[in-house]
Write a protein that holds these residues in place. Structure first.
Motif, PDB file in Angstrom:
ATOM      1  N   GLY A   1       0.794  -1.227   0.000  1.00  0.00           N
ATOM      2  CA  GLY A   1       0.000   0.000   0.000  1.00  0.00           C
ATOM      3  C   GLY A   1       0.822   1.271   0.000  1.00  0.00           C
ATOM      4  O   GLY A   1       0.276   2.378  -0.038  1.00  0.00           O
ATOM      5  N   ASP A   2       2.148   1.120   0.019  1.00  0.00           N
ATOM      6  CA  ASP A   2       3.055   2.268  -0.005  1.00  0.00           C
ATOM      7  C   ASP A   2       3.406   2.553  -1.467  1.00  0.00           C
ATOM      8  O   ASP A   2       4.164   1.807  -2.094  1.00  0.00           O
ATOM      9  CB  ASP A   2       4.309   1.934   0.800  1.00  0.00           C
ATOM     10  CG  ASP A   2       5.256   3.120   0.947  1.00  0.00           C
ATOM     11  OD1 ASP A   2       5.458   3.841  -0.054  1.00  0.00           O
ATOM     12  OD2 ASP A   2       5.826   3.292   2.040  1.00  0.00           O
ATOM     13  N   GLU A   3       2.876   3.645  -2.002  1.00  0.00           N
ATOM     14  CA  GLU A   3       3.027   3.927  -3.431  1.00  0.00           C
ATOM     15  C   GLU A   3       4.485   4.067  -3.836  1.00  0.00           C
ATOM     16  O   GLU A   3       4.909   3.540  -4.879  1.00  0.00           O
ATOM     17  CB  GLU A   3       2.257   5.207  -3.793  1.00  0.00           C
ATOM     18  CG  GLU A   3       2.294   5.529  -5.291  1.00  0.00           C
ATOM     19  CD  GLU A   3       1.498   6.771  -5.633  1.00  0.00           C
ATOM     20  OE1 GLU A   3       1.611   7.237  -6.788  1.00  0.00           O
ATOM     21  OE2 GLU A   3       0.764   7.266  -4.750  1.00  0.00           O
ATOM     22  N   ALA A   4       5.297   4.717  -3.011  1.00  0.00           N
ATOM     23  CA  ALA A   4       6.698   4.931  -3.362  1.00  0.00           C
ATOM     24  C   ALA A   4       7.468   3.611  -3.395  1.00  0.00           C
ATOM     25  O   ALA A   4       8.221   3.329  -4.332  1.00  0.00           O
ATOM     26  CB  ALA A   4       7.342   5.907  -2.376  1.00  0.00           C
TER      27      ALA A   4
ATOM     28  N   SER B   1       6.214   0.560  -3.674  1.00  0.00           N
ATOM     29  CA  SER B   1       5.672  -0.294  -4.733  1.00  0.00           C
ATOM     30  C   SER B   1       6.194   0.131  -6.095  1.00  0.00           C
ATOM     31  O   SER B   1       6.525  -0.710  -6.942  1.00  0.00           O
ATOM     32  CB  SER B   1       4.140  -0.243  -4.718  1.00  0.00           C
ATOM     33  OG  SER B   1       3.632  -0.789  -3.527  1.00  0.00           O
ATOM     34  N   ARG B   2       6.269   1.448  -6.329  1.00  0.00           N
ATOM     35  CA  ARG B   2       6.764   1.942  -7.612  1.00  0.00           C
ATOM     36  C   ARG B   2       8.235   1.605  -7.797  1.00  0.00           C
ATOM     37  O   ARG B   2       8.659   1.166  -8.862  1.00  0.00           O
ATOM     38  CB  ARG B   2       6.561   3.460  -7.683  1.00  0.00           C
ATOM     39  CG  ARG B   2       6.987   4.063  -9.030  1.00  0.00           C
ATOM     40  CD  ARG B   2       6.604   5.535  -9.133  1.00  0.00           C
ATOM     41  NE  ARG B   2       7.243   6.329  -8.096  1.00  0.00           N
ATOM     42  CZ  ARG B   2       6.583   6.876  -7.064  1.00  0.00           C
ATOM     43  NH1 ARG B   2       5.275   6.704  -6.929  1.00  0.00           N
ATOM     44  NH2 ARG B   2       7.240   7.586  -6.155  1.00  0.00           N
ATOM     45  N   ARG B   3       9.018   1.752  -6.726  1.00  0.00           N
ATOM     46  CA  ARG B   3      10.446   1.424  -6.814  1.00  0.00           C
ATOM     47  C   ARG B   3      10.649  -0.077  -7.029  1.00  0.00           C
ATOM     48  O   ARG B   3      11.495  -0.491  -7.819  1.00  0.00           O
ATOM     49  CB  ARG B   3      11.166   1.873  -5.544  1.00  0.00           C
ATOM     50  CG  ARG B   3      11.306   3.389  -5.411  1.00  0.00           C
ATOM     51  CD  ARG B   3      11.994   3.759  -4.111  1.00  0.00           C
ATOM     52  NE  ARG B   3      13.269   3.060  -3.981  1.00  0.00           N
ATOM     53  CZ  ARG B   3      13.779   2.660  -2.817  1.00  0.00           C
ATOM     54  NH1 ARG B   3      13.110   2.861  -1.708  1.00  0.00           N
ATOM     55  NH2 ARG B   3      14.944   2.052  -2.793  1.00  0.00           N
ATOM     56  N   TYR B   4       9.869  -0.888  -6.328  1.00  0.00           N
ATOM     57  CA  TYR B   4      10.028  -2.331  -6.483  1.00  0.00           C
ATOM     58  C   TYR B   4       9.657  -2.762  -7.902  1.00  0.00           C
ATOM     59  O   TYR B   4      10.325  -3.618  -8.496  1.00  0.00           O
ATOM     60  CB  TYR B   4       9.183  -3.083  -5.460  1.00  0.00           C
ATOM     61  CG  TYR B   4       9.450  -4.560  -5.477  1.00  0.00           C
ATOM     62  CD1 TYR B   4      10.680  -5.081  -5.077  1.00  0.00           C
ATOM     63  CD2 TYR B   4       8.485  -5.466  -5.914  1.00  0.00           C
ATOM     64  CE1 TYR B   4      10.949  -6.432  -5.102  1.00  0.00           C
ATOM     65  CE2 TYR B   4       8.733  -6.818  -5.941  1.00  0.00           C
ATOM     66  CZ  TYR B   4       9.970  -7.303  -5.536  1.00  0.00           C
ATOM     67  OH  TYR B   4      10.227  -8.648  -5.567  1.00  0.00           O
ATOM     68  N   ASP B   5       8.627  -2.150  -8.448  1.00  0.00           N
ATOM     69  CA  ASP B   5       8.259  -2.472  -9.827  1.00  0.00           C
ATOM     70  C   ASP B   5       9.378  -2.085 -10.792  1.00  0.00           C
ATOM     71  O   ASP B   5       9.610  -2.769 -11.805  1.00  0.00           O
ATOM     72  CB  ASP B   5       6.958  -1.749 -10.207  1.00  0.00           C
ATOM     73  CG  ASP B   5       6.436  -2.184 -11.572  1.00  0.00           C
ATOM     74  OD1 ASP B   5       5.977  -3.331 -11.683  1.00  0.00           O
ATOM     75  OD2 ASP B   5       6.511  -1.378 -12.518  1.00  0.00           O
ATOM     76  N   ARG B   6      10.101  -1.013 -10.468  1.00  0.00           N
ATOM     77  CA  ARG B   6      11.235  -0.617 -11.309  1.00  0.00           C
ATOM     78  C   ARG B   6      12.324  -1.707 -11.293  1.00  0.00           C
ATOM     79  O   ARG B   6      12.901  -2.028 -12.321  1.00  0.00           O
ATOM     80  CB  ARG B   6      11.799   0.724 -10.832  1.00  0.00           C
ATOM     81  CG  ARG B   6      12.931   1.247 -11.729  1.00  0.00           C
ATOM     82  CD  ARG B   6      13.123   2.751 -11.585  1.00  0.00           C
ATOM     83  NE  ARG B   6      13.397   3.152 -10.222  1.00  0.00           N
ATOM     84  CZ  ARG B   6      12.652   4.036  -9.541  1.00  0.00           C
ATOM     85  NH1 ARG B   6      11.597   4.596 -10.098  1.00  0.00           N
ATOM     86  NH2 ARG B   6      12.976   4.373  -8.305  1.00  0.00           N
ATOM     87  N   TYR B   7      12.589  -2.267 -10.118  1.00  0.00           N
ATOM     88  CA  TYR B   7      13.547  -3.384 -10.057  1.00  0.00           C
ATOM     89  C   TYR B   7      13.095  -4.545 -10.939  1.00  0.00           C
ATOM     90  O   TYR B   7      13.894  -5.118 -11.700  1.00  0.00           O
ATOM     91  CB  TYR B   7      13.709  -3.865  -8.609  1.00  0.00           C
ATOM     92  CG  TYR B   7      14.056  -5.315  -8.491  1.00  0.00           C
ATOM     93  CD1 TYR B   7      15.320  -5.796  -8.860  1.00  0.00           C
ATOM     94  CD2 TYR B   7      13.115  -6.249  -8.026  1.00  0.00           C
ATOM     95  CE1 TYR B   7      15.629  -7.155  -8.770  1.00  0.00           C
ATOM     96  CE2 TYR B   7      13.425  -7.592  -7.929  1.00  0.00           C
ATOM     97  CZ  TYR B   7      14.676  -8.046  -8.310  1.00  0.00           C
ATOM     98  OH  TYR B   7      14.972  -9.382  -8.225  1.00  0.00           O
ATOM     99  N   LEU B   8      11.812  -4.888 -10.857  1.00  0.00           N
ATOM    100  CA  LEU B   8      11.314  -5.996 -11.667  1.00  0.00           C
ATOM    101  C   LEU B   8      11.503  -5.720 -13.149  1.00  0.00           C
ATOM    102  O   LEU B   8      11.935  -6.613 -13.906  1.00  0.00           O
ATOM    103  CB  LEU B   8       9.833  -6.245 -11.358  1.00  0.00           C
ATOM    104  CG  LEU B   8       9.469  -6.714  -9.944  1.00  0.00           C
ATOM    105  CD1 LEU B   8       7.955  -6.843  -9.803  1.00  0.00           C
ATOM    106  CD2 LEU B   8      10.146  -8.038  -9.609  1.00  0.00           C
ATOM    107  N   ARG B   9      11.203  -4.490 -13.582  1.00  0.00           N
ATOM    108  CA  ARG B   9      11.284  -4.152 -15.024  1.00  0.00           C
ATOM    109  C   ARG B   9      12.731  -4.019 -15.487  1.00  0.00           C
ATOM    110  O   ARG B   9      13.067  -4.399 -16.609  1.00  0.00           O
ATOM    111  CB  ARG B   9      10.543  -2.836 -15.308  1.00  0.00           C
ATOM    112  CG  ARG B   9       9.115  -2.768 -14.830  1.00  0.00           C
ATOM    113  CD  ARG B   9       8.206  -3.768 -15.494  1.00  0.00           C
ATOM    114  NE  ARG B   9       7.032  -4.041 -14.645  1.00  0.00           N
ATOM    115  CZ  ARG B   9       6.182  -5.029 -14.872  1.00  0.00           C
ATOM    116  NH1 ARG B   9       6.350  -5.834 -15.902  1.00  0.00           N
ATOM    117  NH2 ARG B   9       5.168  -5.236 -14.052  1.00  0.00           N
ATOM    118  N   GLU B  10      13.588  -3.468 -14.623  1.00  0.00           N
ATOM    119  CA  GLU B  10      14.974  -3.223 -15.022  1.00  0.00           C
ATOM    120  C   GLU B  10      15.850  -4.459 -14.958  1.00  0.00           C
ATOM    121  O   GLU B  10      16.770  -4.612 -15.764  1.00  0.00           O
ATOM    122  CB  GLU B  10      15.593  -2.142 -14.135  1.00  0.00           C
ATOM    123  CG  GLU B  10      15.067  -0.752 -14.365  1.00  0.00           C
ATOM    124  CD  GLU B  10      15.752   0.272 -13.459  1.00  0.00           C
ATOM    125  OE1 GLU B  10      15.457   1.476 -13.603  1.00  0.00           O
ATOM    126  OE2 GLU B  10      16.592  -0.129 -12.619  1.00  0.00           O
TER     127      GLU B  10
END
Length: 612
Positions: free
Chosen positions: A201-204, A206-215
């Protein structure tokens, strides 16, 4: 021995306990359909494989700056030793591969009787053991040798007839600033022990973790499945730390590139996997799906540790292999090579010992399925229905050398030793329509598991219930019982944790169904632990319309197990019965940690002069 690490060690099992039943991801991921069966065919035949944990942590061997780091597993040294990324990078850059020879690894696996090899392509430290374009943090770009060990192993496995498989830590990466686990270098990172619910539920975050997944994570999965030939298994880890949506995306990525590649449960959960995994080094297991795999270390750690000399014996390893197969599972033994890539001598010797046993007894493991009969006191059973054979693994010599094979209704033509098929068949006779008695001659041929081959005729007909023995003791382990209630659950199943726990609600119970071939009287004993001042209460043991009520007697601690005799039960037999232990009231936090119930047949001298 160090304590288990709740971060990685079977945490998936804990995370899924509260998960609702069903298969929300759809039949695409469920084992048992045609596509999954086709993928699993080679794996079911293999039954036995090698795991390899090898990375920069292997160079350290559990030590940092001359001190032993207290960690359950040596591969967690960066996290547990609080080693900064820049310092750990220097260790990674020193991996020279001077002792690594891919064909030697493959030869060791083949000699042990293994059919597949799972190699760490990237562990939680984030260091890729292959030439990754998605991240320069890899052994080819940083290491002095310029070699790609994953490519060398892929090619060596192809030459040696070993199915090449890869481990990839998808959820955790301590090098990437947007992943999970490293809050030493990246203070705003998701913590290593943070629950999934604490950050989704933490937008920041979650967004950073998604960046790791994509990168990094998704691109590296694509690289491994595209550039290294056929991959038999992509073995994921710590899937309890990602969402269902992320787990589904990983699974779909694998299927889109190599549809035949198997996926293990730790990708996220059973819904996305071809087969299941219990906890690490879990000796007692509740089988929740037909296809599953037990992973076992040769000593305590997965990665190489200088100080870890707590080696399992060859007999222990073979019995783990045999008992896992009897429950329909595969077994993987882990090797943790030294930093140079050399497999240490104790590991080599244990693999050789396993190989000596497998060379003679491989037919009782490879291509078999789990036992169709109730678990006997003397050992366990595997089956090959195509060849109409049951393999009887004798782990403990029965009293009087009288081996009772329970629950067989098919005609039996012969029983022979697997190691000597030309020898005369052993003598046997039927005790009734379901049990036969085999007279064992002389010394058992193998200290670990002596194997008899029972040849039956026609379709296999068998009774799966445990048989109550008219002589000696019959054990009912907690993990073989059915827990009922809101709180009672099975413990980790590791050594010393083969009990039920959290017995904190009156009415919760544990039950076993068994078969009695004839009437008898039995002394009932419970093996349990009860912490003074914390646990206690009353319980009832019931069977065949009889009830024994007792109070819990404290032991010295929650895992200090003691045997308590509680009374006698008369079993009218023949027939099928249910033995139940139920909490009647709880005093303190919980009733007890119950390990097993034993029913010991009374001797003629002990029996009262009354008719049942």
């Amino acid at each position: 021995m160090r304590e288990n690490d709740p971060l990685m060690d079977g945490a998936e099992a804990e995370a899924r306990r509260s998960r609702p039943p069903g298969n929300p991801a759809g039949e695409m991921w469920a084992s048992g359909d045609e596509r999954s069966d086709a993928r699993l065919a080679w794996w079911r035949e293999a039954r036995f494989g090698m795991f390899v944990h090898w990375g920069p942590y292997s160079l350290l061997g559990g030590r940092w700056k001359g001190e032993e780091v207290q960690a359950a597993y040596a591969e967690h040294i960066q996290l547990r030793g609080r080693i900064p990324v820049r310092e750990y990078e220097k260790v990674a850059a020193a991996m020279d591969l001077s002792g690594f020879h891919a064909d030697e690894w493959v030869a060791a696996a083949k000699q042990a009787g293994m059919k597949y090899m799972i190699v760490t392509a990237k562990h939680h430290d984030g260091y890729a053991m292959y030439d990754s374009r998605a991240s320069g943090y890899n052994i080819v770009r940083l290491g002095p040798s310029g070699r790609d060990p994953i490519r060398e192993l892929s090619e060596a496995c192809g030459r040696g007839g070993i199915t090449f498989c890869l481990y990839y830590s998808h959820a955790m990466d301590w090098h990437h600033p947007d992943s999970q686990g490293n809050t030493l270098d990246y203070t705003d990172n998701i913590g290593a022990w943070d629950s999934l619910e604490s950050w989704t539920g933490d937008e920041a975050k979650s967004r950073r973790y998604d960046r790791y997944l994509r990168e990094k994570a998704f691109p590296q999965i694509r690289e491994l499945l595209t550039n290294y030939g056929p991959v038999g298994i992509l073995w994921f880890d710590c899937g309890h730390k990602i969402t269902d949506e992320q787990g589904r995306e990983f699974a779909e990525l694998v299927r889109s590139i190599q549809p035949g590649c198997l996926i293990n449960k730790r990708i996220r959960s059973d819904e996305f996997a071809d087969y299941g995994n219990p906890g690490d080094n879990q000796l007692s297991v509740r089988v929740t799906r037909p296809d599953w795999e037990s992973i076992v270390t040769l000593n305590d750690s997965w990665g190489f540790r200088h100080a870890d000399r707590n080696w399992k014996t060859p007999e222990e390893l073979i019995r783990i292999l045999v008992e896992t197969a009897s429950r329909g599972g595969n077994t993987v033994f882990n090797v943790g090579p030294e930093g140079s890539g050399r497999i240490d001598e104790p590991s080599r010797r244990l693999l050789e010992e396993a190989g000596r046993w497998m060379a003679v007894h491989h037919a009782s493991i490879r291509g078999t399925e789990g036992s169709p009969i109730g678990r006997p006191e003397w050992g366990c059973c595997t089956a090959n229905r195509q060849e109409r054979k049951l393999f009887l693994h004798i782990l403990r010599r029965p009293p009087g050398s009288r081996l009772i094979v329970p629950g067989i209704a098919s005609p039996v033509s012969a029983i022979r030793w697997l190691h000597d098929p030309e020898a005369a068949a052993l003598r046997f006779r039927w005790l009734n329509g379901l049990d036969l008695l085999v007279e064992l001659p002389g010394q058992l041929p193998d200290n670990a598991s002596s194997v008899l081959v029972l040849q039956y005729e026609g379709e296999l007909a068998a009774d799966p219930h445990k048989r109550l023995m008219e002589e000696g003791a019959t054990t009912f382990p907690a993990f073989d019982g059915e827990a009922a209630g809101e709180r009672l659950r099975y413990d980790t199943g590791k050594k010393g944790r083969d009990n039920v726990t959290d017995w904190s609600l009156a009415g919760d119970s544990l039950s076993w169904t068994f078969r009695a071939a004839e009437p008898g009287r039995y002394r009932v004993c419970l093996s349990y632990a009860a912490e003074p001042g914390v646990s206690g209460g009353a319980y009832a043991v019931s069977c065949a319309d009889q009830v024994l009520r007792r109070e819990v007697v404290p032991t010295e601690g929650p895992y200090d197990f003691a045997v308590r005799e509680i009374g006698e039960l008369a079993i009218p037999g023949p027939g099928t019965f249910t033995l139940t232990v139920q909490a009647e009231n709880i005093r303190g936090g919980y009733l007890m940690n119950l390990r097993q119930v034993v029913m010991k047949a009374l001797t003629e001298e002990e029996k009262p002069d009354v008719q049942l």
